[in-house]
Design a protein around this motif. Structure first.
Motif, PDB file in Angstrom:
ATOM      1  N   ALA A 124     -41.258  62.281  65.736  1.00  0.00           N
ATOM      2  CA  ALA A 124     -39.606  62.162  64.989  1.00  0.00           C
ATOM      3  C   ALA A 124     -40.013  62.907  63.776  1.00  0.00           C
ATOM      4  O   ALA A 124     -41.134  63.356  63.138  1.00  0.00           O
ATOM      5  N   ARG A 125     -38.594  64.465  63.382  1.00  0.00           N
ATOM      6  CA  ARG A 125     -39.553  64.610  62.594  1.00  0.00           C
ATOM      7  C   ARG A 125     -37.694  65.325  62.106  1.00  0.00           C
ATOM      8  O   ARG A 125     -36.576  65.397  62.701  1.00  0.00           O
ATOM      9  N   ARG A 126     -37.741  65.088  60.768  1.00  0.00           N
ATOM     10  CA  ARG A 126     -36.043  65.209  59.515  1.00  0.00           C
ATOM     11  C   ARG A 126     -36.506  65.280  58.400  1.00  0.00           C
ATOM     12  O   ARG A 126     -36.962  65.495  57.456  1.00  0.00           O
ATOM     13  N   HIS A 127     -35.299  66.701  58.408  1.00  0.00           N
ATOM     14  CA  HIS A 127     -35.537  67.332  57.318  1.00  0.00           C
ATOM     15  C   HIS A 127     -34.961  66.664  55.775  1.00  0.00           C
ATOM     16  O   HIS A 127     -33.907  65.930  56.490  1.00  0.00           O
ATOM     17  N   LEU A 128     -35.058  65.951  54.739  1.00  0.00           N
ATOM     18  CA  LEU A 128     -34.699  65.317  53.681  1.00  0.00           C
ATOM     19  C   LEU A 128     -34.495  66.051  52.963  1.00  0.00           C
ATOM     20  O   LEU A 128     -33.927  65.545  52.332  1.00  0.00           O
ATOM     21  N   ASN A 129     -34.397  67.344  52.828  1.00  0.00           N
ATOM     22  CA  ASN A 129     -33.980  68.023  51.113  1.00  0.00           C
ATOM     23  C   ASN A 129     -32.819  69.474  51.938  1.00  0.00           C
ATOM     24  O   ASN A 129     -32.735  70.342  51.049  1.00  0.00           O
ATOM     25  N   PRO A 130     -32.049  69.447  53.009  1.00  0.00           N
ATOM     26  CA  PRO A 130     -31.235  70.517  53.221  1.00  0.00           C
ATOM     27  C   PRO A 130     -30.275  70.869  52.409  1.00  0.00           C
ATOM     28  O   PRO A 130     -29.850  69.751  51.625  1.00  0.00           O
ATOM     29  N   GLY A 131     -30.507  72.019  51.499  1.00  0.00           N
ATOM     30  CA  GLY A 131     -29.531  72.586  50.146  1.00  0.00           C
ATOM     31  C   GLY A 131     -30.494  72.716  49.588  1.00  0.00           C
ATOM     32  O   GLY A 131     -29.880  73.827  48.079  1.00  0.00           O
ATOM     33  N   SER A 132     -31.652  71.857  49.309  1.00  0.00           N
ATOM     34  CA  SER A 132     -32.438  71.688  47.846  1.00  0.00           C
ATOM     35  C   SER A 132     -32.889  73.381  47.637  1.00  0.00           C
ATOM     36  O   SER A 132     -32.893  74.028  48.012  1.00  0.00           O
ATOM     37  N   GLN A 133     -33.405  73.540  45.917  1.00  0.00           N
ATOM     38  CA  GLN A 133     -33.596  74.469  45.641  1.00  0.00           C
ATOM     39  C   GLN A 133     -35.517  74.949  45.638  1.00  0.00           C
ATOM     40  O   GLN A 133     -35.729  76.391  45.795  1.00  0.00           O
ATOM     41  N   GLY A 134     -35.187  73.753  46.471  1.00  0.00           N
ATOM     42  CA  GLY A 134     -36.818  73.846  46.622  1.00  0.00           C
ATOM     43  C   GLY A 134     -37.364  74.035  47.906  1.00  0.00           C
ATOM     44  O   GLY A 134     -36.776  74.237  49.069  1.00  0.00           O
ATOM     45  N   GLY A 135     -38.993  74.047  47.860  1.00  0.00           N
ATOM     46  CA  GLY A 135     -39.187  73.776  48.984  1.00  0.00           C
ATOM     47  C   GLY A 135     -38.733  73.051  50.233  1.00  0.00           C
ATOM     48  O   GLY A 135     -38.874  72.054  49.473  1.00  0.00           O
ATOM     49  N   PRO A 136     -38.858  73.353  51.875  1.00  0.00           N
ATOM     50  CA  PRO A 136     -37.735  72.070  52.391  1.00  0.00           C
ATOM     51  C   PRO A 136     -39.610  71.474  53.504  1.00  0.00           C
ATOM     52  O   PRO A 136     -40.180  70.981  52.862  1.00  0.00           O
ATOM     53  N   VAL A 137     -38.283  70.236  52.915  1.00  0.00           N
ATOM     54  CA  VAL A 137     -38.907  68.517  52.625  1.00  0.00           C
ATOM     55  C   VAL A 137     -38.779  67.934  54.502  1.00  0.00           C
ATOM     56  O   VAL A 137     -37.878  68.059  53.752  1.00  0.00           O
TER      57      VAL A 137
END
Length: 470
Positions: free
Chosen positions: A213-226
């Motif tokens: 499983a792989r899930r993008h936790l912070n789409p739209g964030s100013q920071g790097g994708p987690v």
């Protein structure tokens, strides 16, 4: 059958006492196992003083090498004593004749937390001991990407020479577990032991694990994708055991750019064995040319679902709960550092579930920092659920980009200084997980300003202040 309130209370009390006894027994068993391992390496009465094998370890790598060193010397017939550098005082050094130091560097040249008492009380002392009767060997572990590569190991080596210690061989600097440097260390040990047939190292065993499983936790964030990642053994074998606070190492082959990835990448585990998988929180990093980092790029983008990666679990004793299982917990972190804090909260929740009563478990106070509340409140639903259940007494969030002034976890900690003092007075333990630069140092400064230098040093010495920072 419905129990009366007094009977139910007695039953819950009995269950709590049983849990406490089980925790005590497990802790006592670990102590006995450690004592037996040490005793097996000690000499007979007429064998003379043992070789001191001393480790300064932050994540456990130096300690692991120290035990490997001790075992091969013991098999060669030499008496050995293994200890953390911070446990060794002036008298032990003066009584020894040979000492081997395996020293990691924390951040930009600092001593690991476990070695801080030695650095403070001996290396910085005005009346440092005369070590001219001591022969020493030093292995310095580090990461050449840092400007102060092997900084603490080199400082320790220089101090030993200044105090008159005689080198058994030149210091060996190891860049991220470089196997050639480790082989050089084994060669020096063979000369010390007077034999050419030392036992081989127990090489780390990496096995294929499947990305499920792989899930993008912070789409739209100013920071790097987690990303939240889940992995299981590729061959379907049962999960190996681990504890909250432990790490995984990911081994990645040479890439097309020629980067040498023989030192494995480490990530703190965000799950428990009872979850049925290893869960990680990984931020995709970027190199100077904008391409993804070697390990983070593979895990968060290039590796397909159901693809495999070489992985092994590694104990991280200095960030485990240890003797703090019955204490209140102050959990402080930022970014992907939430992974290690989440594992400790999940372990505490599991204990509460076994007791069927959350108030029977000591509460936690979580302070977590990220960029934007709208995008970076990782695991918010889970954390709010633990608050409702009483597992988390306080959850303080610091979102640095949600207001004009920058707000970080150290600011929250300073804001709640009175609560901090009260929790520490009630026996709380501190766990800090996340970035070394900025967060960890600033949190440490607030702790020392609020509690005092001596109190913070005592917390470190008694295992009530633990850090997993990078």
């Amino acid at each position: 059958m419905i129990l009366s309130r007094p009977a139910a209370a007695l039953l819950l009390t009995a269950l709590y006492l049983v849990m406490c006894a089980a925790v005590w027994w497990r802790h006592r068993r670990r102590l006995n196992q450690a004592a037996a391992a040490c005793a097996a390496l000690l000499p007979a009465a007429d064998a003379g003083p043992p070789v001191l094998v001393l480790h300064a370890s932050q994540t456990g790598q130096a300690e692991e090498i120290a035990w490997q060193t001790a075992k091969v010397l013991h098999l060669a017939g030499m008496p050995v004593r293994v200890a953390a550098l911070g446990e060794i005082g002036r008298d032990e050094l003066l009584a020894a004749r040979h000492a081997l130091f395996i020293a990691s560097t924390h951040g930009e040249g600092d001593a690991p937390d476990s070695a801080a008492p030695f650095a403070r009380d001996l290396m910085a002392a005005a009346d440092a001991p005369d070590l001219s009767a001591l022969e020493v060997g030093v292995m310095a572990l580090g990461d050449a990407t840092y400007s102060h590569f092997c900084g603490f190991g080199r400082a320790l080596d220089a101090w030993l020479h200044e105090r008159g210690a005689q080198p058994l061989f030149d210091r060996i600097d190891v860049d991220r577990a470089d196997p050639q440097s480790l082989a050089q260390w084994r060669q020096r040990l063979s000369h010390l032991a007077g034999t050419a047939d030392l036992a081989e190292w127990d090489a780390p065993v990496f096995t294929p694990w499947r990305l499920t499983a792989r899930r993008h936790l912070n789409p739209g964030s100013q920071g790097g994708p987690v990303f939240h990642l889940e992995l299981t053994p590729a061959d379907g074998t049962p999960l190996p055991a681990w504890e909250a606070g432990d790490l995984v190492q990911i081994r990645i082959a040479l890439d097309s750019a020629g980067d040498d990835a023989r030192r494995p990448r480490e990530y703190t585990i965000a799950s428990l064995p009872s979850d049925g998988r290893v869960a990680l929180m990984v931020r995709r990093t970027a190199r100077e040319d904008g391409t993804p980092g070697l390990a983070s790029g593979l895990l968060t983008e290039q590796l397909p679902l159901d693809g495999t990666v070489a992985l092994r679990l590694r104990p991280h004793a200095s960030f485990r709960i240890g003797a703090n299982s019955d204490r209140r917990l102050i959990l402080i972190g930022n970014g992907t550092g939430l992974a290690g804090l989440r594992a400790h909260l999940k372990a505490r929740a599991a204990s509460a579930s076994r007791l069927a009563s959350s108030p029977s478990v000591a509460p936690a106070w979580l302070l977590f920092g990220e960029r934007q509340s709208a995008h970076d409140a990782h695991c918010r639903d889970e954390i709010e659920g633990w608050q409702r259940d009483g597992l988390i007494a306080h959850a303080d969030w610091a979102f640095s980009r949600d207001q004009s002034e920058r707000l970080h976890v150290q600011h929250l900690l300073a804001r709640h200084a009175q609560r901090l003092r009260e929790w520490i007075q009630h026996g709380a333990a501190l766990y800090v997980c996340g970035s070394l630069q900025g967060m960890a140092g600033a949190v440490d400064a607030v702790l020392r300003e609020t509690l005092g230098e001596a109190s913070v040093d005592a917390l470190i010495q008694h295992g009530r202040y633990r850090r997993d920072v990078y």
